[in-house]
Motif scaffolding. Structure first.
Motif, PDB file in Angstrom:
ATOM      1  N   ILE A   1      50.815  95.154  46.195  1.00 58.20           N
ATOM      2  CA  ILE A   1      51.527  94.336  44.636  1.00 58.20           C
ATOM      3  C   ILE A   1      51.293  94.536  43.774  1.00 58.20           C
ATOM      4  CG2 ILE A   1      49.219  92.273  45.827  1.00 58.20           C
ATOM      5  CD1 ILE A   1      53.131  91.715  44.843  1.00 58.20           C
ATOM      6  N   GLU A   2      49.379  94.716  43.756  1.00 57.03           N
ATOM      7  CA  GLU A   2      48.910  95.231  42.864  1.00 57.03           C
ATOM      8  C   GLU A   2      48.668  96.285  42.041  1.00 57.03           C
ATOM      9  OE1 GLU A   2      44.664  96.069  43.870  1.00 57.03           O
ATOM     10  OE2 GLU A   2      44.232  93.882  44.629  1.00 57.03           O
ATOM     11  N   GLU A   3      50.263  97.376  42.636  1.00 51.98           N
ATOM     12  CA  GLU A   3      50.708  98.867  42.250  1.00 51.98           C
ATOM     13  C   GLU A   3      51.538  97.790  41.299  1.00 51.98           C
ATOM     14  OE1 GLU A   3      50.872 101.679  44.627  1.00 51.98           O
ATOM     15  OE2 GLU A   3      48.950 101.510  45.004  1.00 51.98           O
TER      16      GLU A   3
ATOM     17  N   GLN B   1      52.893  97.844  37.511  1.00 44.99           N
ATOM     18  CA  GLN B   1      53.720  98.886  36.938  1.00 44.99           C
ATOM     19  C   GLN B   1      54.649  97.620  35.629  1.00 44.99           C
ATOM     20  OE1 GLN B   1      55.983  99.408  40.042  1.00 44.99           O
ATOM     21  NE2 GLN B   1      54.817 102.013  40.097  1.00 44.99           N
ATOM     22  N   ILE B   2      54.742  96.379  36.520  1.00 48.14           N
ATOM     23  CA  ILE B   2      55.369  94.857  35.232  1.00 48.14           C
ATOM     24  C   ILE B   2      55.128  95.083  34.135  1.00 48.14           C
ATOM     25  CG2 ILE B   2      56.083  92.641  35.361  1.00 48.14           C
ATOM     26  CD1 ILE B   2      56.579  92.927  38.613  1.00 48.14           C
TER      27      ILE B   2
ATOM     28  N   GLU C   1      54.404  83.763  55.647  1.00 48.44           N
ATOM     29  CA  GLU C   1      53.298  84.981  55.909  1.00 48.44           C
ATOM     30  C   GLU C   1      53.827  86.384  55.505  1.00 48.44           C
ATOM     31  OE1 GLU C   1      54.365  86.462  60.291  1.00 48.44           O
ATOM     32  OE2 GLU C   1      53.816  84.577  60.878  1.00 48.44           O
ATOM     33  N   ARG C   2      54.667  86.854  54.946  1.00 47.70           N
ATOM     34  CA  ARG C   2      55.602  87.950  54.725  1.00 47.70           C
ATOM     35  C   ARG C   2      54.726  87.946  53.273  1.00 47.70           C
ATOM     36  NH1 ARG C   2      55.103  91.653  58.477  1.00 47.70           N
ATOM     37  NH2 ARG C   2      55.491  92.868  56.456  1.00 47.70           N
ATOM     38  N   MET C   3      54.259  86.289  52.583  1.00 45.13           N
ATOM     39  CA  MET C   3      54.473  86.771  51.277  1.00 45.13           C
ATOM     40  C   MET C   3      52.175  87.185  50.966  1.00 45.13           C
ATOM     41  SD  MET C   3      56.832  86.430  49.066  1.00 45.13           S
ATOM     42  CE  MET C   3      55.927  86.225  47.279  1.00 45.13           C
TER      43      MET C   3
END
Length: 53
Positions: A41-43, A47-48, A30-32
């Motif tokens: 998550i896109e940001e 960064q990665i 659920e959290r994922m």
């Protein structure tokens, strides 16, 4: 360790700044799912990618 959201056994546990939180499989999924729908998550992925270049 117990899940942070219910009484089930935690499938995973994460720790940051000496605070440890466990999640059972249903709550982990659920959290994922919620994280995958957020801009955060896109940001984070950007960064990665920048660091790998």
């Amino acid at each position: 360790m117990q899940c942070h959201y219910c009484d089930e056994e935690a499938a995973v546990a994460v720790e940051k700044d000496h605070i440890k939180v466990g999640l059972c499989e249903p709550h982990l999924h659920e959290r994922m799912e919620k994280l995958s729908e957020s801009e955060w998550i896109e940001e984070f992925q950007s960064q990665i990618d920048d660091r790998l270049e």
